[in-house]
Design an enzyme around this catalytic site. Structure first.
Site, PDB file in Angstrom:
ATOM      1  N   LYS A 283     -17.952  -0.892   4.909  1.00 62.88           N
ATOM      2  CA  LYS A 283     -18.392  -1.844   3.886  1.00 62.88           C
ATOM      3  C   LYS A 283     -19.901  -1.755   3.623  1.00 62.88           C
ATOM      4  O   LYS A 283     -20.345  -1.896   2.483  1.00 62.88           O
ATOM      5  CB  LYS A 283     -18.025  -3.253   4.342  1.00 62.88           C
ATOM      6  CG  LYS A 283     -18.060  -4.271   3.228  1.00 62.88           C
ATOM      7  CD  LYS A 283     -17.463  -5.576   3.717  1.00 62.88           C
ATOM      8  CE  LYS A 283     -17.648  -6.679   2.685  1.00 62.88           C
ATOM      9  NZ  LYS A 283     -17.167  -7.957   3.236  1.00 62.88           N
TER      10      LYS A 283
ATOM     11  N   MET B 128      24.108   8.878   3.272  1.00 62.78           N
ATOM     12  CA  MET B 128      23.937  10.193   3.876  1.00 62.78           C
ATOM     13  C   MET B 128      24.141  10.139   5.386  1.00 62.78           C
ATOM     14  O   MET B 128      24.730  11.052   5.977  1.00 62.78           O
ATOM     15  CB  MET B 128      22.552  10.751   3.536  1.00 62.78           C
ATOM     16  CG  MET B 128      22.341  12.182   3.979  1.00 62.78           C
ATOM     17  SD  MET B 128      23.599  13.285   3.317  1.00 62.78           S
ATOM     18  CE  MET B 128      22.782  13.909   1.846  1.00 62.78           C
TER      19      MET B 128
ATOM     20  N   GLU C  79       0.815  -1.211   0.000  1.00 66.24           N
ATOM     21  CA  GLU C  79       0.000   0.000   0.000  1.00 66.24           C
ATOM     22  C   GLU C  79       0.854   1.268   0.000  1.00 66.24           C
ATOM     23  O   GLU C  79       0.469   2.292  -0.562  1.00 66.24           O
ATOM     24  CB  GLU C  79      -0.949   0.008   1.198  1.00 66.24           C
ATOM     25  CG  GLU C  79      -2.077  -1.018   1.101  1.00 66.24           C
ATOM     26  CD  GLU C  79      -1.682  -2.399   1.621  1.00 66.24           C
ATOM     27  OE1 GLU C  79      -0.490  -2.621   1.940  1.00 66.24           O
ATOM     28  OE2 GLU C  79      -2.572  -3.264   1.713  1.00 66.24           O
TER      29      GLU C  79
HETATM   30  C1  TPP Z   1      12.035   5.785   5.685  1.00 65.99           C
HETATM   31  C2  TPP Z   1      13.298   6.467   6.087  1.00 65.99           C
HETATM   32  N1  TPP Z   1      14.085   5.900   7.025  1.00 65.99           N
HETATM   33  C3  TPP Z   1      15.248   6.497   7.393  1.00 65.99           C
HETATM   34  C4  TPP Z   1      15.641   7.678   6.821  1.00 65.99           C
HETATM   35  C5  TPP Z   1      16.940   8.357   7.267  1.00 65.99           C
HETATM   36  N2  TPP Z   1      17.880   8.405   6.123  1.00 65.99           N
HETATM   37  C6  TPP Z   1      18.044   9.507   5.386  1.00 65.99           C
HETATM   38  S1  TPP Z   1      19.132   9.297   4.135  1.00 65.99           S
HETATM   39  C7  TPP Z   1      19.457   7.727   4.623  1.00 65.99           C
HETATM   40  C8  TPP Z   1      20.434   6.889   3.888  1.00 65.99           C
HETATM   41  C9  TPP Z   1      19.969   6.521   2.517  1.00 65.99           C
HETATM   42  O1  TPP Z   1      20.817   5.505   2.019  1.00 65.99           O
HETATM   43  P1  TPP Z   1      20.734   5.101   0.502  1.00 65.99           P
HETATM   44  O2  TPP Z   1      19.327   4.870   0.096  1.00 65.99           O
HETATM   45  O3  TPP Z   1      21.663   3.980   0.233  1.00 65.99           O
HETATM   46  O4  TPP Z   1      21.207   6.415  -0.231  1.00 65.99           O
HETATM   47  P2  TPP Z   1      22.671   7.107  -0.184  1.00 65.99           P
HETATM   48  O5  TPP Z   1      22.629   8.170   0.857  1.00 65.99           O
HETATM   49  O6  TPP Z   1      23.653   6.044   0.098  1.00 65.99           O
HETATM   50  O7  TPP Z   1      22.811   7.691  -1.548  1.00 65.99           O
HETATM   51  C10 TPP Z   1      18.709   7.388   5.755  1.00 65.99           C
HETATM   52  C11 TPP Z   1      18.761   6.096   6.438  1.00 65.99           C
HETATM   53  C12 TPP Z   1      14.766   8.239   5.861  1.00 65.99           C
HETATM   54  N3  TPP Z   1      15.035   9.407   5.280  1.00 65.99           N
HETATM   55  N4  TPP Z   1      13.631   7.599   5.491  1.00 65.99           N
END
Ligand code: TPP
Ligand code: MG
Lengths: 575, 183
Positions: free
Chosen positions: A166, A475, A54
């Protein structure tokens, strides 16, 4: 004429269709059975797309709206089905995206009794919807459907939820399909009535300014104010910076464009904010990601705030001048009162910054996200719909993928929802068939919704999934490196699958990029592949950092251009 | 029947008249008379950390609408935000802050006083001074009704403190703009 007998569910679909809904993304279940049956029996033209979760369905509807400007609907069952939509509704709400969410519900006489799969979704979603309904009478359906679409799409748009017990969807509806709305407290039409004196005062201030700056936000896009904005910038010779969601409202290749500002914005945009004597926000809400330390933002500038939502005025920054209303209407009026300004030396200063602090990266030393995105931008001539997930790849995409037209840039801004990018691309591709749609995702976020590959494959959507795979939650790792002595905690994505094989297992095409020399060749092949979705896994440098950067809560003048030699203080303000 | 000693949250605490840290605002909100509306309004206040001090809800003269009179404490700037965010709710017809407006303001309290025959006359006399009505009289207690502005109610209640309060119910303030202007 005797009207055909119809039930609540059939009535709902007919009314949504009459209101312009073309697509419905969703997932079935018991409490929604009558509505799913109506998809077969009502003779509706609404096209239903079965997602695999969803949340995915909500992001698809969201992506569809961001790519077309038109709302789509979401249809899910009660309880867990409804619960799974919350992240998607919140994401849409934070970014003012129109969406109609229909949730199945237990029968009315069981409400409040913890019946099977009963969830108080009306109550649960209250803080993240623009408005919501719990339908108690079948004959209210035509009015509610009409109101829901009107509310979702007018004024400052947003998601509207309709909870359909429903017995309501199953019960006979005798009401005519076209019923008047009853919204005594909702008057979006006043957005077209602005205060003339406010606009004149803004024009006067602008005409007196020497270093003006336009800050274009998502609101300008939602108001379709691109032509008026361009006229204003060009007539007066005012540089334009945009927020993450404002990308595309002013062509980024334009000589007056400074690109995106804020935490990972361009150095020249942030310097422009620090040095401007007038900052005019058009449809931005001065989010903490762009203003940094609020009391230092634009200290030396006259702040002008143009917004459709009065509750945004003074929420983050108290403006010196303001105008409340539709950005297109206000700019059209403003444009009658402005003249060419003497901004040559201001523009020369900013051009100097552009030369001194360009967005750059080194092409040697491994495969870089920036390099991949830069080549992508060249190959697509900046003319693709780009959706992103959240993280480093998102910020680099914002920097290196220039957006030339509105509705071409789709990214979760306010909520920063990982898992958004890929399903949003599915929705965008449905909305804009035949146009290139590219989902730029990280290895982390992609795994949150990658099961929607089924959805993309079944519908043979020719979208491209660019996985920028650094094997890290990049990040977060960057923050740990910069602010937590490089202690890596909970960021290692050890155990990532082979994404090419994952794609192939779902029946999608897979490509691999491992070296800088492969980028152009492989991307070209991927862009030419249009038989269905394809995935390009890019094995990029594991530990790279996004700059420029303004540490959260710091002032814009404290922007850092590269990794400092000293240890930085942990950010205090915001997150 | 034996004498009962009833301890309530109101009983033992002597009324401290300390100056409030933040000004009390009175918002008058005209809303659709529908389920869920109060929850939406309450959420706007809660999200901004405002404590609602009093709340009166009743149908307006046009039965489709309800009138809410909300007393809340907080700094004025924050309250402007709250007002704007309430005004944004689809179910809100309008929302106005009457803190400094020219309004009439009334409140009603029922005060249950622990008083036996020995001091009853004294208590009734004080009550009379405040224009109270005696609603109930038992050997060991009486219920007085007092109406007026908030300050008058505070004063009356503090006087009754001396006899011992068993229970206190206040309606919360309602306001209405003077003259022909609408609230
Ligand atoms: C649902 C959710 N959980 C946690 C976060 C915190 N968060 C922000 S950026 C990030 C890392 C993202 O990693 P990736 O998708 O591999 O992208 P990269 O930064 O490596 O390009 C996290 C965990 C978020 N923004 N959204
Ligand atoms: Mg990653």
């Amino acid at each position: 004429m005797i009207a055909e007998a119809r039930d609540g569910a059939q009535t709902l679909l007919k009314c949504l269709e009459a209101g312009g809904i073309e697509y419905m993304f969703g997932y079935s279940g018991g409490a929604a059975l009558p509505i799913f049956d109506a998809l077969e029996t009502a003779g509706t033209k609404i096209k239903f797309v079965l997602a695999r979760h969803e949340q995915g369905a909500t992001h698809m509807a969201d992506g569809y709206a961001r790519a077309t400007g038109k709302p789509a609907a979401v249809l899910v069952t009660s309880g867990p089905g409804a619960g799974n939509t919350i992240t998607g509704i919140m994401t849409a709400h934070m970014d003012s995206i129109p969406m109609i969410v229909i949730t199945g519900q237990q029968v009315t006489w069981m409400l409040g009794k913890d019946a099977f799969q009963e969830a108080d979704i009306f109550g649960i979603t209250m803080p993240v919807v623009k408005h919501s309904y719990l339908v108690k009478d079948t004959d209210d359906i035509p009015r509610i459907a009409k109101e829901a679409i009107h509310i979702a799409t007018s004024g400052r748009p947003g998601p509207v939820l309709i909870d359909m017990p429903k017995n309501i969807s199953q019960g006979p509806c005798n009401a005519p399909l076209d019923m008047p709305m009853d919204l005594p407290g909702y008057h979006p039409e006043i957005a077209n009535v602005f205060n003339q004196e406010d606009v004149i005062a803004i024009a006067d201030a602008l005409n007196r300014s020497q270093r003006p700056l336009i800050l274009a936000g998502h609101g300008a896009m939602l108001a379709h104010a691109g032509p008026e904005l361009k006229f204003l910038a060009e007539t007066c010779q005012i540089p334009v910076t945009s927020t993450l969601l404002g990308k595309g409202i002013f062509p980024e290749s334009h000589e007056l464009s400074l690109g995106m500002l804020g935490m990972h914005g361009t150095a020249y945009a942030n310097k422009a904010v620090c040095e401007a004597d007038l900052i005019m926000s058009i449809g931005s809400r001065f989010d903490d990601r762009i203003i940094g330390q609020a009391d230092k933002f634009g200290r030396n500038a006259t702040i002008v705030h143009i917004d459709i939502d009065p509750s945004e005025i003074g929420k983050m920054i108290r403006p010196d001048l303001q105008a409340i209303g539709d950005a297109k209407v206000i700019l059209a009026e403003l444009n009658k009162h402005v003249t060419r300004l003497q901004t040559q030396s201001w523009l020369a200063t900013l051009n100097g910054y552009k030369k001194r602090f360009p967005l750059g990266y080194k092409k040697q030393g491994g495969l870089k996200m920036q390099h991949v995105l830069d080549v992508l931008d060249t190959l697509t001539k900046s003319k693709a719909v780009i959706t992103t997930d959240v993280g480093q790849h998102q910020m680099w995409a914002a920097q290196f993928c220039k957006t030339e037209a509105p509705w071409d840039w789709i990214s979760s801004g306010g909520a920063g929802t990982m898992g958004f990018g890929f399903p949003a691309a599915i929705g965008a591709q449905f909305g804009r068939p035949g146009e290139p749609v590219i989902a730029v995702v990280g290895d982390g976020g992609f795994q949150m919704t990658l099961f929607e590959l089924s959805t993309a494959v079944i519908h043979k959507l020719p979208l491209k999934i660019l996985v920028l795979n650094n094997h890290y939650l990049g990040m977060v790792r960057q923050w740990q490196e910069l602010f937590f002595d490089n202690r890596k905690s909970g960021v290692d994505l050890e155990g990532n699958p082979d994404f090419v094989k994952v794609a192939e297992a779902y029946g999608a095409k897979g490509f691999q990029i491992k070296r800088p020399a492969d980028i152009e060749k492989i991307l070209t092949r991927a862009l030419e592949y249009n038989e269905g979705p394809c995935l390009i896994n890019c094995e990029v440098l594991q530990e790279d950092n996004v700059f420029p950067m303004i540490p959260a809560g710091a002032a814009l003048e404290d922007m850092i251009i590269e990794k400092p030699k000293y240890r930085m203080e942990k950010p205090i303000g915001s997150t | 029947m034996k004498n009962r000693t009833i301890v309530t949250t109101d009983t033992p605490v002597p009324m401290e008249i300390k100056p409030p840290e933040q000004p009390l605002h009175t918002l008058s909100v005209l809303v659709n008379n529908q389920p869920g509306v109060l929850a939406r309004i309450a959420q706007v206040f809660a999200r901004r950390g405002f404590n609602i001090e009093s709340l009166v809800v009743s149908p307006a003269n046009d039965g489709r609408f309800s009138r809410m009179t909300i007393g809340a404490r907080g700094d004025a700037e924050n309250l402007d935000q709250i007002k704007a965010q309430c005004g944004k709710l689809i179910d809100v017809i309008h929302c106005s802050d009457h803190t400094e407006d020219d309004v009439v303001s009334k409140e009603l309290a029922l005060v249950k006083v622990a008083v036996g025959p020995d001091r009853r006359a004294e208590a009734l006399q004080i009550g009379e001074h405040f224009g109270c009505k005696t609603l109930d009289l038992t050997p060991d207690s009486l219920i007085l009704m007092v109406t007026g502005d908030t300050g008058k109610l505070d004063a009356m209640i503090s006087m009754m403190q001396d006899f011992g309060l068993i229970e206190l119910v206040r309606t919360g303030k309602v306001v209405m703009t003077r003259g022909e202007g609408l609230t």
